[in-house]
Design a protein around this motif. Structure first.
Motif, short mmCIF file in Angstrom:
data_model
loop_
_atom_site.label_atom_id
_atom_site.label_comp_id
_atom_site.label_asym_id
_atom_site.label_seq_id
_atom_site.Cartn_x
_atom_site.Cartn_y
_atom_site.Cartn_z
N PHE A 51 13.85 3.25 6.16
CA PHE A 51 13.15 2.18 5.52
C PHE A 51 14.03 1.45 4.49
O PHE A 51 14.89 2.23 3.82
N LYS A 52 14.22 0.14 4.47
CA LYS A 52 15.03 -0.54 3.32
C LYS A 52 13.79 -1.56 2.53
O LYS A 52 12.85 -2.20 3.29
N ALA A 53 14.09 -1.63 1.21
CA ALA A 53 12.99 -2.52 0.46
C ALA A 53 13.17 -3.97 1.03
O ALA A 53 14.37 -4.45 1.36
N ASP A 54 11.77 -4.33 1.15
CA ASP A 54 11.78 -5.96 1.74
C ASP A 54 10.50 -6.41 1.28
O ASP A 54 9.54 -6.24 1.30
N LYS A 55 10.74 -7.47 0.19
CA LYS A 55 9.82 -7.82 -0.37
C LYS A 55 8.42 -8.39 0.40
O LYS A 55 7.27 -8.28 0.33
N GLU A 56 8.91 -9.49 1.52
CA GLU A 56 7.94 -9.84 2.35
C GLU A 56 7.22 -9.03 3.18
O GLU A 56 6.01 -9.22 3.40
N THR A 57 7.78 -7.93 3.63
CA THR A 57 7.29 -7.11 4.45
C THR A 57 6.04 -6.17 3.69
O THR A 57 4.95 -5.84 3.88
N ALA A 58 6.54 -5.88 2.29
CA ALA A 58 5.55 -5.35 1.33
C ALA A 58 4.30 -6.20 1.12
O ALA A 58 3.19 -5.64 1.06
N ILE A 59 4.51 -7.56 1.02
CA ILE A 59 3.42 -8.50 0.89
C ILE A 59 2.65 -8.22 1.93
O ILE A 59 1.41 -8.08 1.81
N TYR A 60 3.18 -8.27 3.06
CA TYR A 60 2.26 -8.33 4.60
C TYR A 60 1.32 -7.04 4.42
O TYR A 60 0.03 -7.26 4.60
N TRP A 61 1.76 -5.84 4.24
CA TRP A 61 1.15 -4.57 4.52
C TRP A 61 0.16 -4.35 3.25
O TRP A 61 -1.11 -3.80 3.19
N TYR A 62 0.45 -5.00 2.01
CA TYR A 62 -0.44 -4.96 0.73
C TYR A 62 -1.90 -5.93 1.20
O TYR A 62 -2.95 -5.59 1.00
N GLU A 63 -1.27 -6.87 1.79
CA GLU A 63 -2.48 -7.99 2.21
C GLU A 63 -3.38 -7.12 3.25
O GLU A 63 -4.65 -7.36 3.39
N THR A 64 -2.54 -6.74 4.31
CA THR A 64 -3.48 -5.88 5.23
C THR A 64 -4.30 -4.63 4.86
O THR A 64 -5.26 -4.67 5.28
N SER A 65 -3.99 -4.12 3.72
CA SER A 65 -4.66 -3.01 3.19
C SER A 65 -5.99 -3.72 2.32
O SER A 65 -7.27 -3.02 2.48
N LEU A 66 -5.95 -5.02 1.90
CA LEU A 66 -7.06 -5.56 1.36
C LEU A 66 -7.97 -6.00 2.31
O LEU A 66 -9.06 -6.05 1.91
N ASN A 67 -7.46 -6.07 3.37
CA ASN A 67 -8.62 -6.50 4.67
C ASN A 67 -9.57 -5.44 4.76
O ASN A 67 -10.68 -5.53 5.16
N HIS A 68 -9.12 -4.05 4.59
CA HIS A 68 -10.12 -3.01 4.72
C HIS A 68 -10.55 -2.67 3.33
O HIS A 68 -11.72 -1.89 3.39
N ASP A 69 -9.96 -2.74 2.28
CA ASP A 69 -10.46 -2.31 1.05
C ASP A 69 -10.08 -3.42 0.01
O ASP A 69 -9.13 -3.53 -0.71
N PRO A 70 -11.12 -4.56 -0.09
CA PRO A 70 -10.70 -5.58 -0.64
C PRO A 70 -10.65 -5.37 -2.30
O PRO A 70 -10.22 -6.24 -3.12
N ASP A 71 -11.36 -4.21 -2.74
CA ASP A 71 -11.46 -4.02 -4.10
C ASP A 71 -10.18 -3.08 -4.42
O ASP A 71 -10.21 -2.59 -5.93
N ASN A 72 -9.37 -2.86 -3.80
CA ASN A 72 -8.14 -1.95 -4.11
C ASN A 72 -7.22 -2.48 -5.28
O ASN A 72 -6.57 -3.53 -5.04
N THR A 73 -7.31 -1.87 -6.45
CA THR A 73 -6.64 -2.66 -7.55
C THR A 73 -5.17 -2.54 -7.24
O THR A 73 -4.47 -3.32 -7.76
N LEU A 74 -4.48 -1.35 -6.92
CA LEU A 74 -3.07 -1.23 -6.78
C LEU A 74 -2.54 -2.53 -5.87
O LEU A 74 -1.74 -3.01 -6.17
N ALA A 75 -3.24 -2.65 -4.82
CA ALA A 75 -2.78 -3.53 -3.71
C ALA A 75 -2.88 -5.05 -4.48
O ALA A 75 -1.93 -5.88 -4.26
N LYS A 76 -4.01 -5.18 -5.21
CA LYS A 76 -4.11 -6.70 -5.91
C LYS A 76 -3.11 -6.67 -6.72
O LYS A 76 -2.47 -7.99 -6.89
N ASN A 77 -2.63 -5.75 -7.79
CA ASN A 77 -1.60 -5.94 -8.79
C ASN A 77 -0.38 -6.20 -8.21
O ASN A 77 0.36 -7.06 -8.76
N ARG A 78 -0.28 -5.53 -7.31
CA ARG A 78 1.28 -5.45 -6.63
C ARG A 78 1.60 -6.88 -5.96
O ARG A 78 2.61 -7.50 -5.93
#
Length: 337
Positions: A304-331
């Motif tokens: 894996f290589k660091a990639d901002k847009e890909t990180a945003i996509y998967w953080y948003e995906t995690s919030l679809n399953h857990d809307p109250d996740n603080t880590l995903a919201k903060n990042r």
């Protein structure tokens, strides 16, 4: 390794496609997924929960850059979803179906839907300029608020008679003999406070040792993994291995351990495909997948290589399953600045 996928303007309904770091052939299939609900593009403006691969022709590869053109089946569909929706495109090499890579698509402002042709036809003198419709700026009328003049209020000064000061002579305080002061009682109190404070420190240290240090020092017991999910079972095909492993319905912790072992063994295709498949179903795996691309948590590795847009996509995906996740919201808030 995440691809850098871009759509650039060509003409209404058609866009230039570019995927950098592609190591496959020019014969490809595409899988398009939106982060809003995890659905896949099945046809023009049609989305479904089942995967649907689309064959894309007339592509070329040079210096690990996959280029070509995509028409309104993709352009019109993506533009109709709104600016808040992000899309993950996975590309599969038709000459080697075990090689799949993907990334979040970046759409340039010069990409227009096919409906922009109507706008172009309506322009006088056949002007070639195609402009996105913009909302007219409404003039903001500022209502002038009349200043409220404060009426000056005259206050009458009342002359108060000053009291007559009388000089009083303080009575002398009685002298206290030095012998009546007993410093020993105060010294004993101080000693008792110090002893009590040291006892509290000792209790706090004992509590920390037994409940924190002891717990941290205990070895983590590895999760039991079935033979079908073991990387040492002598498999020859990555896709077959993943299918056989998932048929055993492993627990989330077991999947995470398999991904971790695959990364250490540099079996990157297994790690990437397990992540991409399971992150759509589980918030915990989606966050771990986002961290693989998040510069804050990224650790150098060959998969894996660091990639901002890909990180945003998967953080948003995690919030679809857990809307109250603080880590995903903060990042997300930090990455989207």
């Amino acid at each position: 390794m995440a691809l850098r996928i871009e759509l650039d303007g060509y003409k209404p309904g058609v866009a230039k496609f570019l995927a950098q770091k592609w190591k496959g052939s020019s014969e490809i299939d595409m899988l398009i997924q939106r982060n809003q609900d995890g659905y896949y593009l099945s046809d023009l403006n049609q989305w479904a929960p089942e995967k649907s691969w689309h064959t894309v022709e007339n592509m070329s590869v040079e210096n690990e850059q996959l280029t070509g053109q995509v028409s309104e089946w993709l352009v019109d569909t993506l533009l109709s979803q709104g600016n808040q929706v992000r899309f993950l495109i996975q590309i599969r090499d038709k000459q080697n179906e075990n090689y799949i890579d993907g990334g979040v698509v970046s759409i340039a402002d010069t990409v227009f839907a096919s409906t922009a042709l109507n706008v172009q036809a309506a322009l006088p003198n056949d002007e070639p300029v195609i402009a996105k419709p913009e909302l007219a700026n409404e003039s903001i009328v500022e209502e002038e608020t009349p200043l409220i003049e404060e009426s000056s209020m005259d206050t009458e000064k009342t002359m108060l008679a000053e009291p007559v000061e009388t000089e009083t002579i303080p009575e002398p305080e009685p002298e206290i003999p030095l012998e009546s002061v007993k410093p020993k009682s105060r010294l004993g109190l101080i000693v008792a406070i110090i002893i009590g404070f040291m006892m509290l420190i000792g209790i706090a240290f004992a509590t920390w040792y037994f409940f924190f240090f002891k717990k941290q020092s205990q070895p983590i017991t590895p999760v039991q993994i079935s033979a079908q999910c073991s990387l040492n079972n002598g498999f020859t095909n990555d896709l077959t291995f993943i299918q056989q492993c998932l048929q055993t319905k492993p627990e989330v912790d077991a999947i995470i351990q398999i991904i971790t072992e695959a990364k250490k063994a540099e079996k990157c295709n297994i790690a990437q495909r397990l992540y991409a498949n399971q992150a759509q179903q589980n918030a915990k795996i989606a966050i771990l997948y986002a961290k693989e691309y998040d510069e804050k948590f990224y650790e150098n590795n060959s998969c894996f290589k660091a990639d901002k847009e890909t990180a945003i996509y998967w953080y948003e995906t995690s919030l679809n399953h857990d809307p109250d996740n603080t880590l995903a919201k903060n990042r997300l808030a930090e990455l989207q600045k």
